[in-house]
Design an enzyme around this catalytic site. Structure first.
Site, PDB file in Angstrom:
ATOM      1  CB  CYS A 152      -2.234 -17.021  40.201  1.00 56.11           C
ATOM      2  SG  CYS A 152      -2.141 -15.668  39.251  1.00 56.11           S
ATOM      3  CG  HIS A 205       2.256 -17.178  41.463  1.00 61.08           C
ATOM      4  ND1 HIS A 205       1.701 -18.346  40.539  1.00 61.08           N
ATOM      5  CD2 HIS A 205       1.729 -16.037  40.851  1.00 61.08           C
ATOM      6  CE1 HIS A 205       1.258 -18.007  39.660  1.00 61.08           C
ATOM      7  NE2 HIS A 205       0.847 -16.768  39.756  1.00 61.08           N
ATOM      8  CD  GLU A 256       3.479 -21.172  42.409  1.00 65.02           C
ATOM      9  OE1 GLU A 256       3.628 -20.464  41.386  1.00 65.02           O
ATOM     10  OE2 GLU A 256       2.463 -20.740  43.201  1.00 65.02           O
TER      11      GLU A 256
END
Length: 231
Positions: free
Chosen positions: A114, A208, A210
């Site tokens: 990002c 994202h 993660e």
């Protein structure tokens, strides 16, 4: 490299933080980054936006994640601040630009997440759209976006033709820096991923990864590239 586990540096940020008896400024990072690196086979190393980051000081690392976060100072790409752009953290900007420059100098495998993708673009001379609609449902709520991945790219080898990603951003790449190749887009044309031509592994994603511990493909690719470099 620690035994067979590559050392993966992850940029962090300074925030007012409460823990135990304390309410202090601290270097913080969402735990998902740490868990994804560990589950992908690496050892995470948190890198605060203080100190001096250069090719000499990060030479012990095998890979780097430039994490998501707040808006980059528009002055870094020669723009006036938009009314919807957040207040900049110049210390973090400076630290992450330095980390990016050092990693590229070392041909260190890099994953930009990002804001991290935007850091790579600005560090290499690109610019940003300071506000777009439709990619940030609400503060703290991740939306989903279907992305189409370009053929004959590292990202295609990792994710295939298309996939669904989690997103939370209101800025995006405008002019893509020389040397970066757009490798994925959202249905509205938003640049969702880039990679650096000629690099071992330099991939930026607007999403994202993660946030999904069940889908480690990007982190596994980073760790694999880091292990290859270390050996």
């Amino acid at each position: 490299m620690s035994a067979s586990k590559p050392l993966i540096g992850i940029s962090t940020y300074l925030e007012r933080t409460r823990f135990g008896l304390w309410d202090v400024e601290a270097a913080v990072l969402y735990r998902g980054y740490l868990d994804c690196v560990v589950e992908a086979g690496g050892n995470p190393v948190m890198l605060p936006p203080v100190g001096t980051w250069s090719a000499e000081t990060i030479g012990f690392l095998d890979g780097l994640v430039i994490a998501g976060g707040a808006d980059i100072d528009p002055a870094a790409y020669g723009a006036e601040k938009h009314e919807r752009t957040g207040e900049p953290s110049r210390a973090r900007d400076d630290a992450e630009f330095a980390l990016a420059e050092a990693a590229l100098k070392l041909d260190l495998p890099v994953l930009g997440v990002c804001r991290g993708m935007q850091v790579l673009n600005v560090a290499l001379g690109g610019t940003l759209h300071q506000h777009i609609e439709g990619h940030n449902e609400a503060p703290g709520v991740f939306g989903s976006t279907d992305i189409t991945v370009a053929a004959d790219t590292q990202l295609h080898a990792i994710l295939g033709d298309r996939t669904t990603v989690q997103c939370h951003h209101h800025q995006s790449l405008d002019r893509v820096a020389d040397g970066l190749r757009v490798t994925a887009q959202a249905p509205d044309g938003t640049v969702e991923a880039v990679e650096l031509d000629g690099a071992r592994f330099v991939v930026g994603v607007q999403s994202h990864p993660e946030q999904d511990i069940e889908d480690l493909r990007l982190f596994e690719a980073l760790v694999a590239a880091a292990r290859s470099k270390a050996s």
